[in-house]
Design a protein around this motif. Structure first.
Motif, mmCIF file in Angstrom:
data_model
loop_
_atom_site.group_PDB
_atom_site.id
_atom_site.type_symbol
_atom_site.label_atom_id
_atom_site.label_comp_id
_atom_site.label_asym_id
_atom_site.label_seq_id
_atom_site.Cartn_x
_atom_site.Cartn_y
_atom_site.Cartn_z
ATOM 1 N N GLY A 172 0.803 -1.218 0.000
ATOM 2 C CA GLY A 172 0.000 0.000 0.000
ATOM 3 C C GLY A 172 0.831 1.261 0.000
ATOM 4 O O GLY A 172 0.321 2.346 -0.269
ATOM 5 N N SER A 173 2.113 1.146 0.301
ATOM 6 C CA SER A 173 2.993 2.309 0.278
ATOM 7 C C SER A 173 3.424 2.602 -1.151
ATOM 8 O O SER A 173 3.812 1.689 -1.881
ATOM 9 N N PRO A 174 3.399 3.866 -1.559
ATOM 10 C CA PRO A 174 3.873 4.186 -2.910
ATOM 11 C C PRO A 174 5.389 4.158 -3.024
ATOM 12 O O PRO A 174 5.935 4.276 -4.118
ATOM 13 N N TYR A 175 6.072 3.978 -1.889
ATOM 14 C CA TYR A 175 7.535 4.051 -1.891
ATOM 15 C C TYR A 175 8.217 2.764 -1.410
ATOM 16 O O TYR A 175 9.346 2.500 -1.790
ATOM 17 N N ILE A 176 7.551 1.977 -0.569
ATOM 18 C CA ILE A 176 8.099 0.700 -0.117
ATOM 19 C C ILE A 176 7.518 -0.383 -1.011
ATOM 20 O O ILE A 176 6.322 -0.662 -0.977
ATOM 21 N N ARG A 177 8.361 -1.025 -1.827
ATOM 22 C CA ARG A 177 7.857 -1.940 -2.831
ATOM 23 C C ARG A 177 8.393 -3.353 -2.580
ATOM 24 O O ARG A 177 9.581 -3.610 -2.748
ATOM 25 N N VAL A 178 7.509 -4.243 -2.168
ATOM 26 C CA VAL A 178 7.875 -5.629 -1.891
ATOM 27 C C VAL A 178 8.169 -6.359 -3.204
ATOM 28 O O VAL A 178 7.372 -6.316 -4.138
ATOM 29 N N ILE A 179 9.331 -7.026 -3.266
ATOM 30 C CA ILE A 179 9.711 -7.776 -4.461
ATOM 31 C C ILE A 179 9.395 -9.252 -4.239
ATOM 32 O O ILE A 179 10.007 -9.912 -3.417
ATOM 33 N N GLY A 180 8.422 -9.761 -4.983
ATOM 34 C CA GLY A 180 7.996 -11.146 -4.816
ATOM 35 C C GLY A 180 6.758 -11.249 -3.959
ATOM 36 O O GLY A 180 6.205 -10.250 -3.484
ATOM 37 N N SER A 181 6.299 -12.465 -3.730
ATOM 38 C CA SER A 181 5.083 -12.687 -2.950
ATOM 39 C C SER A 181 5.316 -12.346 -1.482
ATOM 40 O O SER A 181 6.396 -12.583 -0.946
ATOM 41 N N THR A 182 4.309 -11.771 -0.841
ATOM 42 C CA THR A 182 4.385 -11.488 0.585
ATOM 43 C C THR A 182 4.300 -12.793 1.375
ATOM 44 O O THR A 182 3.904 -13.832 0.854
ATOM 45 N N TYR A 183 4.685 -12.733 2.661
ATOM 46 C CA TYR A 183 4.754 -13.947 3.471
ATOM 47 C C TYR A 183 3.426 -14.693 3.564
ATOM 48 O O TYR A 183 3.397 -15.920 3.623
ATOM 49 N N ASP A 184 2.307 -13.956 3.596
ATOM 50 C CA ASP A 184 1.017 -14.644 3.687
ATOM 51 C C ASP A 184 0.759 -15.469 2.420
ATOM 52 O O ASP A 184 0.370 -16.641 2.502
ATOM 53 N N ILE A 185 1.021 -14.878 1.261
ATOM 54 C CA ILE A 185 0.827 -15.592 -0.005
ATOM 55 C C ILE A 185 1.849 -16.719 -0.152
ATOM 56 O O ILE A 185 1.509 -17.833 -0.576
ATOM 57 N N GLU A 186 3.079 -16.442 0.203
ATOM 58 C CA GLU A 186 4.126 -17.457 0.132
ATOM 59 C C GLU A 186 3.779 -18.678 0.991
ATOM 60 O O GLU A 186 4.010 -19.822 0.602
ATOM 61 N N THR A 187 3.184 -18.418 2.167
ATOM 62 C CA THR A 187 2.795 -19.512 3.058
ATOM 63 C C THR A 187 1.624 -20.304 2.483
ATOM 64 O O THR A 187 1.564 -21.529 2.612
#
Length: 423
Positions: free
Chosen positions: A158-173
């Motif tokens: 949701g941050s316009p500046y912090i960009r997660v690369i790859g699936s987040t931990y919830d999706i990865e799990t």
């Protein structure tokens, strides 16, 4: 996101540190301003661009629970910067990586961010979901600085500046549990264990296991631990007594090795799968090595460092030449991918003649299919979503480069595809 008292207390402590940190004055480069100024060639510049140098920040862990990861990520990024500069840099500027070790300590992480932020164009590295979350308000508010973290908590979306690369931990799990159901015989009505770190990382992963368990008719037996907990004897005993048929672990490599080793020593023969930061190939040389090779799996946001692609093979050769005494692991992939994504944004911003923070962030938002050769294309166009929902399932194997082999190719489970992160 699921919250606990411990997580709230940690967040409160970090918030207090941020109040103090926010009181310090922000040093600005003498040739830049908030809106940027035109430099030679008509390229607008701002913070982090001084003289003929672009400075990027790296907040890493060289001495704490993720020391192995931090070293690999940092060295891979230093290698990328060296090669980028050898090829001419960006817009005639050389790129410099300014590194700070926080040792996975909250106070050091916050103070490191406060020290580096005025001096950098952005951060190509920031290890630790809780620490990134702690500065998120400042990043989004007054600083507006691009951060590509080695952290996959859904709380960072949701941050316009912090960009997660790859699936987040919830999706990865969810993808990890899907693997347990499709490949390891876990079925409706079964119990699965979940050992997880308190805080944003573990609780994001726990949200994933709870969600897919609800969809699939499984029961999750939860065991919360701290990063300082290294002996998993009590957790294994509790899960064995509960009759779980498989275990998910969302912690560090040390905890994973203890969990797998203790389970094997006690004859508790169940499959165990970890999130992407819950393994280091150096563990294969320990007493837990045989058990890890037999019963342990990892859900990863990319192919491993030993992947059979031209890009992976080149990175292996280049990394070995630069760091001949150091082992290869997936931290190299994570560091290289983040640095490459930041580099691609810099190049696009250069083409638009805007090397300000706003210009680089806008450039990253235009990248919708970025793959540096590790099997999963990243889409950065939607800040509310991770750049991918896919995971690769890996298994430890000391006979292959990097100590990890692919046992299931990149893919996203139906539950993960339909899920709204952070919901």
């Amino acid at each position: 996101m699921i919250r606990t008292y411990g997580a709230r207390a940690a967040a409160g402590a970090l918030a207090a540190l941020l109040v103090l940190a926010g009181c310090s004055s922000k040093a600005k480069d003498s040739d830049s301003g908030d809106d940027g100024k035109a430099a030679a060639g008509g390229v607008k510049t701002g913070e982090g661009v001084s003289g003929k140098t672009i400075t990027l920040g790296a907040l890493t862990d060289m001495t704490g629970v993720y020391a192995t990861l931090g070293k690999s990520v940092t060295q891979a990024q230093q290698l990328y910067v060296k090669q980028l500069n050898a090829a001419g840099g960006v817009c005639g500027y050389k790129v410099r990586l300014s590194v700070r070790d926080h040792g996975y300590d909250p106070q050091k992480a916050v103070s490191g961010y406060t020290e580096l932020e005025p001096e950098v164009l952005g951060f190509a590295q920031f290890i630790g979901s809780p620490f990134v979350a702690a500065v998120k308000q400042r990043v989004d508010g007054q600083d507006k600085v691009l951060v590509l973290p080695q952290a996959w908590s859904a709380a960072l979306l949701g941050s316009p500046y912090i960009r997660v690369i790859g699936s987040t931990y919830d999706i990865e799990t969810m993808n990890a549990v899907d693997f347990l159901m499709k490949e390891k015989g876990i079925k409706k009505g079964d119990r699965i264990g979940h050992v997880y770190f308190e805080g944003d990382y573990g609780e994001s992963a726990l949200a994933g296991s709870r969600h897919i368990a609800g969809e699939a008719g499984l029961t999750v037996v939860e065991q919360k631990i701290k990063p300082t907990d290294n002996d998993m004897t009590a957790q294994v005993a509790a899960l064995k007594q509960a009759g779980v048929k498989a275990i998910v672990i969302s912690a560090g490599p040390r905890q994973a090795a203890s969990l797998v080793g203790v389970a094997a020593a006690g004859g508790f023969d169940v499959p165990i799968i970890g999130n992407n930061s819950a393994f280091a190939p150096q563990l294969l040389a320990t007493q837990a090595g045989p058990a890890l090779a037999k019963n342990y799996y990892v859900s990863s946001p990319s192919l491993p460092i030993g992947a059979d692609t031209p890009e992976a093979k080149k990175l292996v050769a280049d990394y070995r030449a630069a760091y001949p005494k150091d082992s290869l692991d997936n931290g190299v992939v994570a560091g290289w991918t983040a640095a490459s994504a930041f580099g691609e944004a810099l190049k696009k911003a250069c083409a638009s003649k805007d090397l300000t923070r706003a210009g680089v962030d806008k450039a990253l938002l235009s990248i919708d299919s970025f793959d540096v050769g590790f099997g999963i294309a990243q889409d950065f166009t939607d800040p509310a979503a991770p750049s991918s929902r896919q995971s690769v399932i890996l298994q430890p194997d000391k006979s292959v480069t990097g100590g990890m082999k692919v046992v299931r190719d990149a893919g996203a489970s139906e539950v993960a595809q339909a899920y709204t992160p952070g919901a």
